[in-house]
Design an enzyme around this catalytic site. Structure first.
Site, mmCIF file in Angstrom:
data_model
loop_
_atom_site.group_PDB
_atom_site.id
_atom_site.type_symbol
_atom_site.label_atom_id
_atom_site.label_comp_id
_atom_site.label_asym_id
_atom_site.label_seq_id
_atom_site.Cartn_x
_atom_site.Cartn_y
_atom_site.Cartn_z
ATOM 1 C CG ASP A 34 55.174 57.716 31.893
ATOM 2 O OD1 ASP A 34 53.987 57.840 32.271
ATOM 3 O OD2 ASP A 34 55.650 56.676 31.389
ATOM 4 C CB SER A 83 37.877 30.052 52.089
ATOM 5 O OG SER A 83 37.164 29.075 52.791
ATOM 6 C CD GLU A 117 32.852 41.127 43.608
ATOM 7 O OE1 GLU A 117 33.725 40.428 44.168
ATOM 8 O OE2 GLU A 117 32.167 41.953 44.199
ATOM 9 C CE LYS A 119 37.948 31.761 44.470
ATOM 10 N NZ LYS A 119 39.377 31.496 44.489
ATOM 11 C CG ASP A 121 44.814 31.992 40.568
ATOM 12 O OD1 ASP A 121 44.745 31.795 41.799
ATOM 13 O OD2 ASP A 121 45.204 31.149 39.751
ATOM 14 C CD GLU A 177 43.035 37.139 45.592
ATOM 15 O OE1 GLU A 177 42.337 37.409 46.601
ATOM 16 O OE2 GLU A 177 43.389 35.989 45.297
ATOM 17 C CE1 TYR A 229 38.194 39.523 48.732
ATOM 18 C CE2 TYR A 229 39.534 39.519 46.749
ATOM 19 C CZ TYR A 229 39.324 39.103 48.044
ATOM 20 O OH TYR A 229 40.223 38.291 48.659
ATOM 21 C CE LYS A 318 38.155 27.777 42.656
ATOM 22 N NZ LYS A 318 38.980 26.737 42.940
ATOM 23 C CB CYS A 412 58.809 11.979 4.347
ATOM 24 S SG CYS A 412 57.078 12.502 4.432
ATOM 25 C CB CYS A 415 56.140 10.927 0.349
ATOM 26 S SG CYS A 415 57.499 12.043 0.754
ATOM 27 C CB CYS A 430 58.984 15.829 4.101
ATOM 28 S SG CYS A 430 58.706 15.060 2.495
ATOM 29 C CB CYS A 436 55.366 14.788 0.366
ATOM 30 S SG CYS A 436 54.787 14.310 1.994
HETATM 31 S S1 IVH Z 1 35.118 37.303 48.547
HETATM 32 C C1 IVH Z 1 33.733 36.007 52.544
HETATM 33 N N1 IVH Z 1 35.634 38.051 46.078
HETATM 34 O O1 IVH Z 1 39.047 33.745 46.802
HETATM 35 C C2 IVH Z 1 34.138 36.184 51.148
HETATM 36 N N2 IVH Z 1 37.115 36.524 47.141
HETATM 37 O O2 IVH Z 1 38.130 31.194 48.251
HETATM 38 C C3 IVH Z 1 35.582 36.183 50.974
HETATM 39 N N3 IVH Z 1 39.037 35.878 45.766
HETATM 40 O O3 IVH Z 1 40.630 34.066 49.855
HETATM 41 C C4 IVH Z 1 36.110 36.417 49.681
HETATM 42 N N4 IVH Z 1 38.530 37.105 44.010
HETATM 43 O O4 IVH Z 1 41.493 35.490 48.010
HETATM 44 C C5 IVH Z 1 36.016 37.294 47.121
HETATM 45 N N5 IVH Z 1 35.996 38.838 43.932
HETATM 46 C C6 IVH Z 1 36.373 38.081 44.978
HETATM 47 C C7 IVH Z 1 37.557 37.300 44.941
HETATM 48 C C8 IVH Z 1 37.887 36.524 46.040
HETATM 49 C C9 IVH Z 1 39.408 36.254 44.533
HETATM 50 C C10 IVH Z 1 39.784 34.902 46.600
HETATM 51 C C11 IVH Z 1 40.103 35.424 47.963
HETATM 52 C C12 IVH Z 1 39.643 34.374 48.947
HETATM 53 C C13 IVH Z 1 39.359 33.218 48.078
HETATM 54 C C14 IVH Z 1 38.153 32.488 48.620
#
Ligand code: IVH
Length: 677
Positions: A34, A83, A117, A119, A121, A177, A229, A318, A412, A415, A430, A436
């Site tokens: 660093d 989505s 991949e 997902k 959060d 993300e 992604y 999920k 207790c 006991c 106790c 006990c």
């Molecule tokens: S692909 C058309 N890959 O999940 C495909 N989404 O429900 C669009 N997310 O809004 C998304 N990890 O924020 C993709 N490896 C991943 C992801 C990912 C998280 C989220 C993303 C999107 C939501 C879709």
């Protein structure tokens, strides 16, 4: 006018800083200390200040802007941000695969290649690069219109202000993300608590809150990361024909992608990937809420197209929810080995974290007060991985009129002995000690366990029976068990009785560390037992040691020393020890290594996931052998134990030439010092 030498120096500093940044934040392989990084950054700042005409927007010094915004500008997404469809089980995955095959026809039928991949959060964002320079960063918003958060995103170290290398399209919109790793989230909350500020509920909220700051200086202090992604708009260049290859390109151009991503063939392999990652989910440094599976071939993706707001070529499987709502039916009190009286919530059974949960610990009265929970309340229960289910909060507006306060017993529950709370403890205990039955059972279970006396066949059920029938009252009476009385027990056959007696006999030959551990003295775990055994060498020396002498042991502090002395001063405890020895329990003395433990003077670092023992156990063993265990790697580090998933510490060790060993080598080394794991 700046001289060409100054121009060259500025350019070289920028290149070096960008490259170190890339190594550290994108590849997880730190290359410089660093201090060196900071020195170069400082030098570049000075040169840019003296030569403002050479300042550029994409210079590594220009991440944090000076003036806060008044509001975020709206931006529209040229290519909508979609989505994903969800899958919740293997059948949903099979249906997904069937739909793909039906649409694609026989030619491409079997088996498709998928990119898998995690997902993440976090918050979906779009990064727009033109001519390789970051021009705009935006939130997803409603998918068509988002907010311009460029100034905030520029502060995130894993987002390059300009792309590296060559060959990137002139216009390249990268999507991914932004998230907050769990460790950073915990630190942020700890700091907030310390200064009396509001804490964030989870890393996702913390990431969202951090990006929503109008003052980018605040965002700059938040531990955010970006992981890419996919791509959106692309012009003035071509990308490869597969999703996974596109991601590889992104990584070469300086963007962070997920290290867990993998390409597999066929939907069954997707299930394997799902199971593997689900089992490792808790070990990842960030939260994920599922796995995304994408058809890897971009031409096939194009042919499959979209339905309303989601692509046909991808699905998000999920994980089962880790939090659920249920009813607190009652609270019962359990008594543990050390007499601790623990409140246990009886719950309306609920499916959470992949299992049905009907009990959860409430820890102690402080915790109950913190939650403000009453019997009859609707509560949120959390079960993550193998962790014991917890009540995390109460849904106050669903409290029924007849909700009852939780009252701790004044004797207790097992006991009937008195219960007491030590002045500085939240725990009620106790005072019945080994009178006990609950404490008797727990003490015997511990004594018999694999890492203690290792009495095979003496399981929880049998301990329960032996104590309830009055055949065993303490650990010493185990060795007085007779064949006839065992045979009188329900469901006890001749063979089992003989096996148990043989196992008891075999357990008598033990080692001093095991014996000390088996006694179940408060706060004396395996590592402490080992340290005590090595320090004193034999039982007599240990049992007659003064508090000061006990404090000389590397692993022993005042609390442990006090518990030890109390044990040795108790006539009843020592009577049990004497009975055990009279029954033939014995061990060889150990060569005393009081002055120099084998790893004295050494400093070790443990990183990554250890499969055979937890990191805490590893640290305990090292400390018991005399080593210091440090949290970070430096030139003073003697050795690093690295398991899978080791990141920057491993990189640093390699860079500094510190010796790195894996868990197998570590276990072998421990074995050479007589430590079994
Ligand atoms: S692909 C058309 N890959 O999940 C495909 N989404 O429900 C669009 N997310 O809004 C998304 N990890 O924020 C993709 N490896 C991943 C992801 C990912 C998280 C989220 C993303 C999107 C939501 C879709």
């Amino acid at each position: 006018m700046p001289t060409p030498a100054v121009e060259r120096e500025i350019e070289s500093l920028r290149e070096r800083l960008d490259s170190w940044n890339y190594q550290y934040h994108v590849l997880d392989q730190p290359t410089v200390p660093d201090a060196e990084y900071d020195r170069c950054m400082q030098r570049l700042r000075e040169l840019e200040e003296a030569n403002p005409q050479l300042l550029r927007e994409d210079s590594p010094t220009q991440r944090v802007g000076a003036t806060p915004l008044e509001r975020f500008r709206q931006v529209s997404h040229e290519v909508p941000m979609l989505s994903l469809d969800n899958a919740f089980n293997e059948q949903d995955m099979l249906d997904f695969n069937r739909r793909l095959q039906d649409r694609l026809g026989a030619a491409e039928a079997e088996p498709l290649e998928f990119a898998c991949e995690p997902k993440l959060d976090g918050i979906a964002v779009s990064l727009l690069y033109r001519g390789g320079v970051l021009e705009r960063a935006a939130t997803r918003g409603d998918g068509t219109t988002g907010e311009d958060i460029t100034l905030n995103v520029r502060t995130i170290a894993s987002v390059p202000l300009r792309l590296r290398g060559t060959g990137y399209p002139d216009t390249l919109e990268v999507r991914g993300e932004i998230y907050m790793p769990r460790a950073g989230f915990e630190q942020l909350n700890a700091r907030a608590r310390a200064s009396g500020e509001k804490t964030f509920v989870n890393p996702r909220n913390a990431a969202a809150g951090s990006l929503r700051q109008l003052d980018a200086k605040i965002t700059a202090q938040r531990p955010l990361q970006m992981c890419c992604y996919s791509v959106g708009q692309v012009a003035g260049g071509v990308l490869p024909g597969r999703h996974s290859e596109v991601l590889e390109c992104l990584q070469r151009w300086g963007l962070r992608i997920n290290a867990q991503s993998k390409v597999v063939r066929g939907i069954e392999a997707c299930d394997d990937y799902y199971r593997d990652l689900a089992s490792r989910r808790q070990d990842l440094p960030y939260d994920i809420d599922g796995i995304v599976f994408k058809v890897n071939d971009l031409e096939l993706q194009r042919r499959l197209g979209f339905v309303s707001r989601a692509p046909r070529w991808a699905i998000a499987r999920k994980f089962p929810a880790q939090e659920e709502v249920t009813l607190l039916l009652d609270v019962e009190f359990q008594v543990g080995r050390t007499g601790a009286v623990t409140p246990v919530a009886r719950l309306e059974p609920v499916f959470v974290g992949g299992v049905t949960v009907s009990n959860a610990t409430l820890h102690n009265s402080d915790e109950i007060e913190r939650l403000g929970v009453r019997i009859g309340d609707t509560v949120i229960v959390r079960r993550a991985g193998d962790v014991i289910p917890q009540v995390v909060s109460v849904v106050m507006d669903r409290r029924p009129a007849n909700a009852r306060a939780i009252v701790f017993p004044d004797s207790c529950p097992v006991c009937g002995s008195e219960v007491e709370r030590a002045p500085d403890e939240a725990v009620l205990r106790c005072m019945g000690g080994l009178v006990c039955a609950a404490q008797q059972k727990a003490a015997i279970r511990h004594f018999a366990s694999r890492r203690a006396m290792d009495i095979e066949g003496l399981g929880d059920k049998l301990v329960e029976q032996l104590v309830d029938e009055g055949l065993v009252t303490n650990v010493a009476s185990l060795y007085k068990l007779q064949r006839e009385s065992l045979l009188a027990l329900e469901r006890m056959g001749e063979k089992s009785a003989d096996n148990l007696l043989a196992a008891l006999e075999a357990s008598k030959k033990t080692s001093l560390p095991r014996f000390i551990f088996a006694l179940g003295i408060r706060e004396v775990g395996e590592a402490t037992a080992l340290a005590l055994a090595r320090h004193f060498g034999n039982w007599e020396a240990l049992a007659s040691a003064s508090e000061e002498q006990l404090l000389d042991v590397s692993d022993v502090g005042p609390v442990v020393a006090d518990h030890l002395r109390q044990f040795f001063d108790s006539t009843s405890s020592m009577a049990v020890v004497n009975e055990l020895r009279a029954a033939g329990v014995s061990w060889p003395d150990i060569e005393v290594e009081s002055a120099d433990l084998p790893l004295d003077g050494q400093t070790w670092v443990v990183t990554g996931k250890l499969e055979l023992m937890g990191r805490d156990a590893a640290k305990g063993h090292l400390q018991a052998l005399g080593a210091k265990v440090a949290g970070s790697v430096s030139a003073k580090t003697t050795r690093v134990v690295a398991g899978p998933g080791a990141g920057s510490k491993l990189g640093k060790a390699r860079e500094l030439g510190v010796e790195v060993i894996d868990e197998a080598a570590f276990v072998a080394l421990l074995a050479s010092y007589g430590v079994s794991v």
